[in-house]
Design a protein around this motif. Sequence first.
Motif, PDB file in Angstrom:
ATOM      1  N   LEU A 193     -36.656 -34.673  30.384  1.00 43.60           N
ATOM      2  CA  LEU A 193     -36.304 -33.879  29.205  1.00 43.60           C
ATOM      3  C   LEU A 193     -35.193 -32.912  29.614  1.00 43.60           C
ATOM      4  CD1 LEU A 193     -37.128 -33.135  26.218  1.00 43.60           C
ATOM      5  CD2 LEU A 193     -38.604 -31.382  27.224  1.00 43.60           C
ATOM      6  N   PRO A 194     -34.170 -32.706  28.757  1.00 48.09           N
ATOM      7  CA  PRO A 194     -33.125 -31.737  29.098  1.00 48.09           C
ATOM      8  C   PRO A 194     -33.701 -30.337  29.300  1.00 48.09           C
ATOM      9  CG  PRO A 194     -32.413 -33.128  27.288  1.00 48.09           C
ATOM     10  CD  PRO A 194     -33.872 -33.416  27.499  1.00 48.09           C
ATOM     11  N   ALA A 195     -33.349 -29.713  30.405  1.00 50.55           N
ATOM     12  CA  ALA A 195     -33.918 -28.406  30.742  1.00 50.55           C
ATOM     13  C   ALA A 195     -33.582 -27.345  29.696  1.00 50.55           C
ATOM     14  CB  ALA A 195     -33.414 -27.973  32.122  1.00 50.55           C
ATOM     15  N   GLU A 196     -32.390 -27.452  29.098  1.00 52.16           N
ATOM     16  CA  GLU A 196     -31.984 -26.442  28.114  1.00 52.16           C
ATOM     17  C   GLU A 196     -32.879 -26.454  26.882  1.00 52.16           C
ATOM     18  OE1 GLU A 196     -28.403 -27.631  30.512  1.00 52.16           O
ATOM     19  OE2 GLU A 196     -30.036 -28.678  29.462  1.00 52.16           O
ATOM     20  N   ASP A 197     -33.505 -27.592  26.595  1.00 50.72           N
ATOM     21  CA  ASP A 197     -34.421 -27.700  25.453  1.00 50.72           C
ATOM     22  C   ASP A 197     -35.862 -27.420  25.842  1.00 50.72           C
ATOM     23  OD1 ASP A 197     -32.435 -28.325  23.682  1.00 50.72           O
ATOM     24  OD2 ASP A 197     -32.978 -30.426  23.438  1.00 50.72           O
ATOM     25  N   ALA A 198     -36.110 -27.220  27.124  1.00 53.74           N
ATOM     26  CA  ALA A 198     -37.492 -27.189  27.615  1.00 53.74           C
ATOM     27  C   ALA A 198     -37.899 -25.839  28.187  1.00 53.74           C
ATOM     28  CB  ALA A 198     -37.668 -28.273  28.675  1.00 53.74           C
ATOM     29  N   GLN A 199     -37.183 -24.794  27.831  1.00 50.62           N
ATOM     30  CA  GLN A 199     -37.460 -23.490  28.437  1.00 50.62           C
ATOM     31  C   GLN A 199     -38.850 -22.963  28.105  1.00 50.62           C
ATOM     32  OE1 GLN A 199     -34.249 -20.825  27.453  1.00 50.62           O
ATOM     33  NE2 GLN A 199     -32.694 -22.102  28.421  1.00 50.62           N
ATOM     34  N   ASP A 200     -39.385 -23.338  26.946  1.00 49.19           N
ATOM     35  CA  ASP A 200     -40.697 -22.815  26.535  1.00 49.19           C
ATOM     36  C   ASP A 200     -41.776 -23.891  26.477  1.00 49.19           C
ATOM     37  OD1 ASP A 200     -39.701 -20.194  26.178  1.00 49.19           O
ATOM     38  OD2 ASP A 200     -38.904 -20.752  24.209  1.00 49.19           O
ATOM     39  N   VAL A 201     -41.537 -25.039  27.091  1.00 51.79           N
ATOM     40  CA  VAL A 201     -42.539 -26.101  27.016  1.00 51.79           C
ATOM     41  C   VAL A 201     -43.740 -25.759  27.900  1.00 51.79           C
ATOM     42  CG1 VAL A 201     -40.800 -27.845  26.525  1.00 51.79           C
ATOM     43  CG2 VAL A 201     -41.558 -27.491  28.890  1.00 51.79           C
ATOM     44  N   ALA A 202     -44.880 -26.369  27.541  1.00 47.77           N
ATOM     45  CA  ALA A 202     -46.138 -26.050  28.225  1.00 47.77           C
ATOM     46  C   ALA A 202     -46.585 -27.197  29.122  1.00 47.77           C
ATOM     47  CB  ALA A 202     -47.218 -25.733  27.189  1.00 47.77           C
ATOM     48  N   PHE A 203     -45.633 -27.886  29.750  1.00 44.08           N
ATOM     49  CA  PHE A 203     -45.988 -29.021  30.599  1.00 44.08           C
ATOM     50  C   PHE A 203     -44.903 -29.219  31.659  1.00 44.08           C
ATOM     51  CE2 PHE A 203     -44.021 -30.457  26.611  1.00 44.08           C
ATOM     52  CZ  PHE A 203     -42.844 -31.007  27.092  1.00 44.08           C
TER      53      PHE A 203
END
Length: 373
Positions: A193-203
């Motif tokens: 997953l692109p890191a810029e879109d994943a700053q608040d992901v829970a996994f």
Amino acid sequence: MSIRAISVHEVAQKLIRKEPMFILDVRNTDQFQDWKIEGAGIQHLNVPYFDLLDGVEEILEQLPPEEIVVVCAKEGSSIMVAELLSEQGRRAAYMEGGMKAWSEHLVPLKVGDLRHGGELYQFVRLGKGCLSYMAVSGGEAVVVDATRMIHVYTDFARNLNVNITHVVDTHLHADHISGGRAIAQETGAEYWLPAEDAQDVAFAYEKLGHGTEIKLGSGEVSIKALYSPGHTIGSTSLVIDDQYLFSGDILFIDSIGRPDLAGEAGSWAMDLRETLYKRYRDLAEQLIVLPSHFMIMDELNEDGTVAKKLGELFLENHGLNLEKEAFVTMVSQNLPPQPNAYQDIRNTNMGKMSPDHEAQREMEIGPNRCAVR
């Protein structure tokens, strides 16, 4: 005269082949106008179920002598109306599972062969406009932008006798629930997953960034990541085997991605233009563009796939031939309605929500709305 059940698979095949089909849609008018089964051979009549409780005699003159396919939201109402038509001597069928089943149906189609060995498949979600992919080489497979119907991909890989080793989301989706993490958990594959879109992901995830390279099979088939923000801040395209371009929700066949689904239309508009007018211009025009959505049935090729050379899109796609001011206006004003429950879908894809199966189905009901038009 008995009624018959028609599967969503049969409806899909008729639609792809452009065969004539008459649909009596018995959902409420607002639901019908918002989202329906569409295609070159389709004719519609929309009459809400409640208007037919006393019989179908008043609409018989509006119906053809050929088979009538009755469609409702879940199936029950369509069975009752089909039975009423049958009692009047009309050939009637009801679509199994209704529009909920239609929304979830995937049609796997082969796009072509990879230059360095292997095949590429596109999974067409006709009822939602979603497109996802599986590239196969050397006994391994990578899945791109999977929907939540993960059994379709795992069963397909099993039938091909290949192992899914990588799963990629080109961006954090807002119009449908991703099946990427679930496939990775079931198969042991790496989830990207692109890191810029994943700053608040829970996994946990593998960071997909500009220049990331994923190898398949013997390593001869290469998937290279190209940072291409605009639809989201992290949107990342993929070039596979120097032959195909997975454009995510940045570039479609007939339109371009919208930059407002995270509330950033103003600031992301120029990112989108930079991607489309500079980053993509630097790519080979012979690359075959494979988007993650389509908007209208006219975008389907004769075989049902959605694909076109990048050079042709530079000539034909209205979003790629605008002056700066006109472009910014188009992508930031007068946009279509946002996808149903898109904030909940985003939160689900971030791992912040865990809705049950039926809730997920309800969240996704409706058309694709990821494009500017």
